[in-house]
Design a protein around this motif. Structure first.
Motif, PDB file in Angstrom:
ATOM      1  N   GLN A   1      10.395  25.420 -78.365  1.00  0.00           N
ATOM      2  CA  GLN A   1      10.592  26.637 -77.585  1.00  0.00           C
ATOM      3  C   GLN A   1      10.566  27.871 -78.480  1.00  0.00           C
ATOM      4  O   GLN A   1       9.994  28.892 -78.123  1.00  0.00           O
ATOM      5  CB  GLN A   1      11.935  26.576 -76.830  1.00  0.00           C
ATOM      6  CG  GLN A   1      11.958  25.556 -75.717  1.00  0.00           C
ATOM      7  CD  GLN A   1      11.037  25.935 -74.573  1.00  0.00           C
ATOM      8  OE1 GLN A   1      10.702  27.092 -74.385  1.00  0.00           O
ATOM      9  NE2 GLN A   1      10.603  24.953 -73.823  1.00  0.00           N
ATOM     10  N   LYS A   2      11.158  27.793 -79.660  1.00  0.00           N
ATOM     11  CA  LYS A   2      11.158  28.922 -80.587  1.00  0.00           C
ATOM     12  C   LYS A   2       9.742  29.245 -81.047  1.00  0.00           C
ATOM     13  O   LYS A   2       9.353  30.393 -81.104  1.00  0.00           O
ATOM     14  CB  LYS A   2      12.044  28.620 -81.805  1.00  0.00           C
ATOM     15  CG  LYS A   2      13.510  28.651 -81.508  1.00  0.00           C
ATOM     16  CD  LYS A   2      14.311  28.344 -82.752  1.00  0.00           C
ATOM     17  CE  LYS A   2      15.782  28.212 -82.439  1.00  0.00           C
ATOM     18  NZ  LYS A   2      16.559  27.827 -83.604  1.00  0.00           N
ATOM     19  N   ILE A   3       8.954  28.230 -81.360  1.00  0.00           N
ATOM     20  CA  ILE A   3       7.576  28.437 -81.809  1.00  0.00           C
ATOM     21  C   ILE A   3       6.767  29.077 -80.688  1.00  0.00           C
ATOM     22  O   ILE A   3       6.042  30.032 -80.895  1.00  0.00           O
ATOM     23  CB  ILE A   3       6.941  27.110 -82.259  1.00  0.00           C
ATOM     24  CG1 ILE A   3       7.599  26.639 -83.550  1.00  0.00           C
ATOM     25  CG2 ILE A   3       5.434  27.258 -82.450  1.00  0.00           C
ATOM     26  CD1 ILE A   3       7.229  25.234 -83.958  1.00  0.00           C
ATOM     27  N   LYS A   4       6.914  28.566 -79.477  1.00  0.00           N
ATOM     28  CA  LYS A   4       6.169  29.080 -78.349  1.00  0.00           C
ATOM     29  C   LYS A   4       6.516  30.551 -78.102  1.00  0.00           C
ATOM     30  O   LYS A   4       5.646  31.348 -77.774  1.00  0.00           O
ATOM     31  CB  LYS A   4       6.452  28.243 -77.113  1.00  0.00           C
ATOM     32  CG  LYS A   4       5.502  28.463 -75.998  1.00  0.00           C
ATOM     33  CD  LYS A   4       5.701  27.436 -74.923  1.00  0.00           C
ATOM     34  CE  LYS A   4       4.561  27.532 -73.933  1.00  0.00           C
ATOM     35  NZ  LYS A   4       4.605  26.481 -72.951  1.00  0.00           N
ATOM     36  N   ALA A   5       7.765  30.922 -78.266  1.00  0.00           N
ATOM     37  CA  ALA A   5       8.194  32.296 -78.024  1.00  0.00           C
ATOM     38  C   ALA A   5       7.581  33.264 -79.021  1.00  0.00           C
ATOM     39  O   ALA A   5       7.444  34.438 -78.730  1.00  0.00           O
ATOM     40  CB  ALA A   5       9.711  32.374 -78.075  1.00  0.00           C
ATOM     41  N   LYS A   6       7.172  32.785 -80.192  1.00  0.00           N
ATOM     42  CA  LYS A   6       6.610  33.656 -81.213  1.00  0.00           C
ATOM     43  C   LYS A   6       5.083  33.593 -81.271  1.00  0.00           C
ATOM     44  O   LYS A   6       4.487  34.063 -82.204  1.00  0.00           O
ATOM     45  CB  LYS A   6       7.205  33.306 -82.573  1.00  0.00           C
ATOM     46  CG  LYS A   6       8.666  33.653 -82.688  1.00  0.00           C
ATOM     47  CD  LYS A   6       9.140  33.424 -84.094  1.00  0.00           C
ATOM     48  CE  LYS A   6      10.571  33.873 -84.252  1.00  0.00           C
ATOM     49  NZ  LYS A   6      10.980  33.867 -85.641  1.00  0.00           N
ATOM     50  N   THR A   7       4.477  32.983 -80.257  1.00  0.00           N
ATOM     51  CA  THR A   7       3.022  32.882 -80.217  1.00  0.00           C
ATOM     52  C   THR A   7       2.494  33.901 -79.217  1.00  0.00           C
ATOM     53  O   THR A   7       3.081  34.083 -78.157  1.00  0.00           O
ATOM     54  CB  THR A   7       2.602  31.462 -79.797  1.00  0.00           C
ATOM     55  OG1 THR A   7       3.131  30.545 -80.748  1.00  0.00           O
ATOM     56  CG2 THR A   7       1.102  31.308 -79.769  1.00  0.00           C
ATOM     57  N   GLN A   8       1.393  34.580 -79.575  1.00  0.00           N
ATOM     58  CA  GLN A   8       0.808  35.540 -78.647  1.00  0.00           C
ATOM     59  C   GLN A   8      -0.714  35.520 -78.743  1.00  0.00           C
ATOM     60  O   GLN A   8      -1.277  35.076 -79.739  1.00  0.00           O
ATOM     61  CB  GLN A   8       1.347  36.948 -78.902  1.00  0.00           C
ATOM     62  CG  GLN A   8       0.901  37.578 -80.212  1.00  0.00           C
ATOM     63  CD  GLN A   8       1.534  38.930 -80.442  1.00  0.00           C
ATOM     64  OE1 GLN A   8       2.540  38.999 -81.117  1.00  0.00           O
ATOM     65  NE2 GLN A   8       0.966  39.967 -79.895  1.00  0.00           N
ATOM     66  N   THR A   9      -1.339  35.997 -77.686  1.00  0.00           N
ATOM     67  CA  THR A   9      -2.791  36.067 -77.630  1.00  0.00           C
ATOM     68  C   THR A   9      -3.216  37.506 -77.879  1.00  0.00           C
ATOM     69  O   THR A   9      -2.635  38.439 -77.329  1.00  0.00           O
ATOM     70  CB  THR A   9      -3.301  35.587 -76.258  1.00  0.00           C
ATOM     71  OG1 THR A   9      -2.866  34.234 -76.072  1.00  0.00           O
ATOM     72  CG2 THR A   9      -4.810  35.646 -76.174  1.00  0.00           C
ATOM     73  N   LEU A  10      -4.223  37.682 -78.727  1.00  0.00           N
ATOM     74  CA  LEU A  10      -4.768  39.004 -79.040  1.00  0.00           C
ATOM     75  C   LEU A  10      -6.263  39.013 -78.787  1.00  0.00           C
ATOM     76  O   LEU A  10      -6.950  38.027 -79.042  1.00  0.00           O
ATOM     77  CB  LEU A  10      -4.527  39.357 -80.516  1.00  0.00           C
ATOM     78  CG  LEU A  10      -3.093  39.437 -81.004  1.00  0.00           C
ATOM     79  CD1 LEU A  10      -3.068  39.677 -82.518  1.00  0.00           C
ATOM     80  CD2 LEU A  10      -2.330  40.537 -80.288  1.00  0.00           C
ATOM     81  N   ILE A  11      -6.763  40.137 -78.311  1.00  0.00           N
ATOM     82  CA  ILE A  11      -8.191  40.370 -78.192  1.00  0.00           C
ATOM     83  C   ILE A  11      -8.554  41.304 -79.336  1.00  0.00           C
ATOM     84  O   ILE A  11      -7.999  42.391 -79.450  1.00  0.00           O
ATOM     85  CB  ILE A  11      -8.544  41.013 -76.839  1.00  0.00           C
ATOM     86  CG1 ILE A  11      -8.062  40.117 -75.694  1.00  0.00           C
ATOM     87  CG2 ILE A  11     -10.051  41.277 -76.745  1.00  0.00           C
ATOM     88  CD1 ILE A  11      -8.064  40.797 -74.338  1.00  0.00           C
ATOM     89  N   ILE A  12      -9.435  40.863 -80.213  1.00  0.00           N
ATOM     90  CA  ILE A  12      -9.828  41.641 -81.390  1.00  0.00           C
ATOM     91  C   ILE A  12     -11.176  42.292 -81.108  1.00  0.00           C
ATOM     92  O   ILE A  12     -12.129  41.603 -80.741  1.00  0.00           O
ATOM     93  CB  ILE A  12      -9.939  40.751 -82.651  1.00  0.00           C
ATOM     94  CG1 ILE A  12      -8.679  39.907 -82.852  1.00  0.00           C
ATOM     95  CG2 ILE A  12     -10.272  41.578 -83.884  1.00  0.00           C
ATOM     96  CD1 ILE A  12      -7.462  40.660 -83.282  1.00  0.00           C
ATOM     97  N   GLY A  13     -11.260  43.608 -81.288  1.00  0.00           N
ATOM     98  CA  GLY A  13     -12.470  44.360 -80.998  1.00  0.00           C
ATOM     99  C   GLY A  13     -13.597  44.121 -81.990  1.00  0.00           C
ATOM    100  O   GLY A  13     -13.377  43.649 -83.104  1.00  0.00           O
ATOM    101  N   PRO A  14     -14.819  44.515 -81.604  1.00  0.00           N
ATOM    102  CA  PRO A  14     -16.001  44.260 -82.429  1.00  0.00           C
ATOM    103  C   PRO A  14     -16.139  45.183 -83.645  1.00  0.00           C
ATOM    104  O   PRO A  14     -16.921  44.911 -84.546  1.00  0.00           O
ATOM    105  CB  PRO A  14     -17.162  44.470 -81.456  1.00  0.00           C
ATOM    106  CG  PRO A  14     -16.621  45.376 -80.415  1.00  0.00           C
ATOM    107  CD  PRO A  14     -15.171  45.064 -80.299  1.00  0.00           C
ATOM    108  N   GLU A  15     -15.397  46.249 -83.663  1.00  0.00           N
ATOM    109  CA  GLU A  15     -15.425  47.187 -84.798  1.00  0.00           C
ATOM    110  C   GLU A  15     -14.007  47.399 -85.298  1.00  0.00           C
ATOM    111  O   GLU A  15     -13.062  47.386 -84.517  1.00  0.00           O
ATOM    112  CB  GLU A  15     -16.012  48.541 -84.374  1.00  0.00           C
ATOM    113  CG  GLU A  15     -17.409  48.460 -83.785  1.00  0.00           C
ATOM    114  CD  GLU A  15     -18.453  47.993 -84.785  1.00  0.00           C
ATOM    115  OE1 GLU A  15     -18.323  48.319 -85.973  1.00  0.00           O
ATOM    116  OE2 GLU A  15     -19.390  47.304 -84.355  1.00  0.00           O
ATOM    117  N   LYS A  16     -13.868  47.633 -86.577  1.00  0.00           N
ATOM    118  CA  LYS A  16     -12.555  47.962 -87.127  1.00  0.00           C
ATOM    119  C   LYS A  16     -12.329  49.469 -87.037  1.00  0.00           C
ATOM    120  O   LYS A  16     -13.272  50.252 -87.037  1.00  0.00           O
ATOM    121  CB  LYS A  16     -12.436  47.500 -88.578  1.00  0.00           C
ATOM    122  CG  LYS A  16     -12.257  45.998 -88.713  1.00  0.00           C
ATOM    123  CD  LYS A  16     -11.864  45.614 -90.119  1.00  0.00           C
ATOM    124  CE  LYS A  16     -11.499  44.146 -90.193  1.00  0.00           C
ATOM    125  NZ  LYS A  16     -10.991  43.789 -91.521  1.00  0.00           N
ATOM    126  N   GLY A  17     -11.076  49.860 -86.973  1.00  0.00           N
ATOM    127  CA  GLY A  17     -10.703  51.268 -86.959  1.00  0.00           C
ATOM    128  C   GLY A  17     -10.235  51.686 -88.336  1.00  0.00           C
ATOM    129  O   GLY A  17     -10.138  50.875 -89.253  1.00  0.00           O
TER     130      GLY A  17
END
Length: 111
Positions: free
Chosen positions: A22-38
């Motif tokens: 449960q602790k591991i799951k709580a610290k997991t997230q999904t990110l969408i990474i863009g095609p260009e860096k800022g």
């Protein structure tokens, strides 16, 4: 009596494993990474940084100035990745968390 102790020990062990998951799951997230860096000036990274969204509904990209261990970024692609955060082994300038790639969900050529 021994069998009761054995059963109780087994239940406690399973509870511990479940709590850890449960602790591991709580610290997991999904990110969408863009095609260009800022261009960012952040605490952990200066110069080029990832452009991210935390959901498809988010309209604007946000600067993400943390490195992601294990992530192999190539410009021109949009990524959906799952990351976990954990306490940094060597905190940098007061940043106590580090990001680690759990899995790459998708990689699409940007339009």
């Amino acid at each position: 009596m021994k069998s009761k102790n054995l059963i109780l020990t087994g239940i406690l062990a399973m509870s511990s494993v479940f709590a850890s998951a449960q602790k591991i799951k709580a610290k997991t997230q999904t990110l969408i990474i863009g095609p260009e860096k800022g261009n960012c000036i952040g605490i952990t990274q200066r110069g080029a940084c990832y452009q991210v969204k935390t959901s498809k509904a988010q309209k604007e990209w946000s600067d993400f100035d943390n490195p992601i261990k294990g992530f192999n970024y190539k410009p021109g692609f949009e990524y959906v990745i799952q990351v976990k955060t954990q306490k940094a082994k060597q905190p940098i300038e007061g940043v106590n968390e580090e990001y680690i790639l759990v899995k790459q969900i998708s990689k699409k050529k940007a339009k």
